[in-house]
Design an enzyme around this catalytic site. Structure first.
Site: not given
Length: 273
Positions: A9, A56, A60, A123, A216, A237
């Site tokens: 991340s 994340t 969620k 999602g 992304y 993204g």
């Protein structure tokens, strides 16, 4: 940040750059590996020094259950990516993926009355439906491989007041005739890496279309590259990652986000500088 896996991340880069630029010297943002089943106990054990949490996958939905109050959009979507500590120590759940989508799509010129096609029914597709509702889209068509997943979106669309239609994902030989993509104002791809590659050379791209690919890494995807070559406006993204992080930063800190610094940090991290 809670989720699993999250080692990849870039959210810490964005948030920590924001804290530094805003002069919030006592603030830091870190990753905690956490499965959905582990989330309630972990959150319950956090001390008062925790002002907020980014959540994340796969947590969620679990984030909603630990909150004393849930924003209307998070409730409608059935997922929260943001938990904010309230003065009484309880948690408020929100979904800045939705506001982030609205922001990045508005920035490239999407206006009320647009027609939207969403690829996928997971999602991120739920967040896309909520964004379409806020943008007052004329209607949303969802294409997905699993009829059960589409069926799960129907109550979400109803709660959001979105006019949703659906269609099965056509075989490669049937694109684009069976896809209904010709002339759509906004195409939002929420499917995993590689799943939409087959469309790249088959969609009848029109320069007026906005194409948002939630991936992304790697970037550009074949879908985004083909659309950009045809003159379409492109949203990635990475744009969403930044926008949703800015929304979280402002809820966590109560301070306007230093956007240039956060943007520069993300750009540097992506370029390896």
């Amino acid at each position: 940040m809670l989720g699993k896996p999250i080692a990849h991340s870039l959210s810490p880069v964005i948030h920590n750059a924001g804290y530094a630029a805003a002069g919030l010297t006592g603030w830091s943002y870190t990753r905690i590996e956490c499965a959905a089943a582990e989330l309630p106990a972990l959150v319950a054990g956090l001390g008062p020094e925790w002002a907020g949490l980014s959540v994340t996958m796969p947590g969620k939905e679990a984030a909603l259950a630990v909150a004393a109050e849930v924003s209307p959009v998070a409730a409608a979507v059935g997922a929260a990516n943001t938990l904010v500590r309230r003065p009484d120590g309880s948690w408020y759940a929100d979904n800045t993926d939705v506001s982030g989508m609205v922001e990045v799509l508005t920035e490239v010129g999407v206006r009320p009355g647009a027609t939207v096609t969403v690829l996928g029914a997971g999602g991120t597709a739920r967040a896309a439906l909520a964004a379409a509702a806020r943008l007052r889209a004329a209607g949303v068509t969802v294409l997905a491989r699993r009829p059960a997943a589409i069926a799960e979106l129907e109550p979400v669309a109803a709660a959001l007041g979105v006019a949703m239609t659906s269609a099965p994902w056509p075989p490669a030989s049937a694109w684009p005739e069976a896809s209904g993509l010709a002339g759509v104002d906004v195409l939002i791809s929420t499917v995993p890496k590689g799943a939409a590659d087959e469309l790249a050379g088959r969609v009848p791209w029109q320069a007026a279309t906005v194409v948002f690919d939630a991936i992304y890494d790697p970037w550009p995807t074949p879908l985004a590259a083909a659309a950009e070559a045809a003159g379409c406006r492109i949203v990635s993204g990475l744009d969403l990652l930044l926008a949703q992080a800015i929304g979280q930063f402002e809820q966590f800190t109560g301070t306007p986000a230093p956007r240039p610094a956060m943007t520069a940090a993300l750009t540097a991290a992506r370029s390896g500088t």
